[in-house]
Design an enzyme around this catalytic site. Structure first.
Site, short mmCIF file in Angstrom:
data_model
loop_
_atom_site.label_atom_id
_atom_site.label_comp_id
_atom_site.label_asym_id
_atom_site.label_seq_id
_atom_site.Cartn_x
_atom_site.Cartn_y
_atom_site.Cartn_z
CG ASP A 8 -1.65 1.25 1.46
OD1 ASP A 8 -2.34 1.69 0.53
OD2 ASP A 8 -1.54 1.82 2.57
CB ILE A 9 0.89 4.45 -1.64
CG1 ILE A 9 1.36 3.71 -2.90
CG2 ILE A 9 1.60 5.81 -1.55
CD1 ILE A 9 1.11 4.46 -4.20
CG ASP A 10 -1.58 7.72 0.60
OD1 ASP A 10 -0.78 8.67 0.59
OD2 ASP A 10 -2.30 7.42 -0.36
CB SER A 43 -1.86 2.42 -4.16
OG SER A 43 -2.28 3.70 -3.75
N GLY A 44 -4.87 2.65 -3.43
CA GLY A 44 -6.10 3.29 -3.86
C GLY A 44 -5.83 4.41 -4.85
CG ASN A 208 -7.77 0.80 1.36
OD1 ASN A 208 -7.15 0.82 2.42
ND2 ASN A 208 -7.38 1.48 0.31
#
Length: 255
Positions: A8-10, A43-44, A208
């Site tokens: 994931d990123i954030d 990622s989103g 998520n």
């Protein structure tokens, strides 16, 4: 043996304090790649919203929560929101029921720079461009960000048939196709590479990320993750800004 790692990123790769990937995380990724492990973004965000340092150097990209996935050879998953549900959500935003971020393959835009939008931009280091809601009808929509608390979710879920909502932030929810989410994208990437689920690891911090946790053998929750994410992870590491990725990889013997 781990053959693929999904990030994931954030709040996972990128900290909320510096808006950069910690040097220790880059070292861990380099060591994984040197061992032949496929390293992938999950990622989103869309590619256009990613920091420049993240746009290269990964074997695959699972973007917009799994709806558009690609590698150097091309797209291997493309799943957009049903046009009827797009219309419902867009028209509710036009009525002022909530602010809306529209995510398409080649562009993304918000219909209004409300307080929640501005605050999210501050948290993640993005400037959200304004756009006309009619643009949502011109290209496929892969994901919406609907701004509001949990109570806003029923506003659109009660009027749509083919979408689900998930969160990683109290300011908004991600809206994706019912047959969508990071689990679909990660599964597609594993099939692409011919890697078994038990040979994969995933790092995340938000709700998520739970879908992809369920389709890999080992799941890592960051120290700054939501409590519900930590409870469902195989392992909990330190915060993103406290060398969380490096510490997990060392502790588990991946590097």
């Amino acid at each position: 043996m781990i053959k693929a790692a999904f990030f994931d990123i954030d709040g996972t790769l990128v900290g909320f304090k510096t808006h950069r990937v910690p040097e220790s995380a880059w070292r861990a990724i380099e060591l994984m790649r040197a061992k032949g492990i496929k390293v992938c973004i999950a990622s989103g965000r869309s590619l256009m919203e990613m920091h420049e340092e993240l746009k290269t150097g990964f074997d695959a990209y699972v973007t917009m929560n799994g709806q558009l996935c690609f590698d150097d050879e091309g797209v291997f998953r493309d799943a957009h929101i049903d046009d009827r549900d797009v219309r419902v959500i867009v028209e509710q935003a036009r009525e002022g029921l909530y602010d809306l971020y529209v995510m398409q393959g080649s562009r993304s835009f918000v219909n209004n720079l409300g307080d929640r939008v501005i605050e999210l931009g501050r948290q993640v280091g993005l400037d959200y461009p304004l756009g006309d809601l009619d643009w949502a009808y011109e290209l496929p929509v892969y994901q919406f960000n609907v701004f509001g608390g949990p109570d806003v979710e029923q506003v659109f879920l009660s009027k749509t048939e083919h979408v689900v909502a998930t969160r990683w932030n109290d300011l908004f929810c991600d809206v994706v196709p019912a047959k969508g989410g990071k689990d679909y994208g990660v599964r597609a990437a594993l099939e692409r590479f011919g890697i078994a689920p038990e040979e994969a690891i995933a790092f995340g911090d938000g709700e998520n990320d739970l879908g992809m946790f369920e389709v890999v053998g080992t799941s890592i929750a960051m120290g700054n993750a939501w409590d519900g994410v930590k409870e469902r992870a195989s392992f909990v590491t330190t915060d993103v800004d406290d060398d969380g990725i490096w510490n997990a990889c060392k502790e588990l013997g991946i590097i």
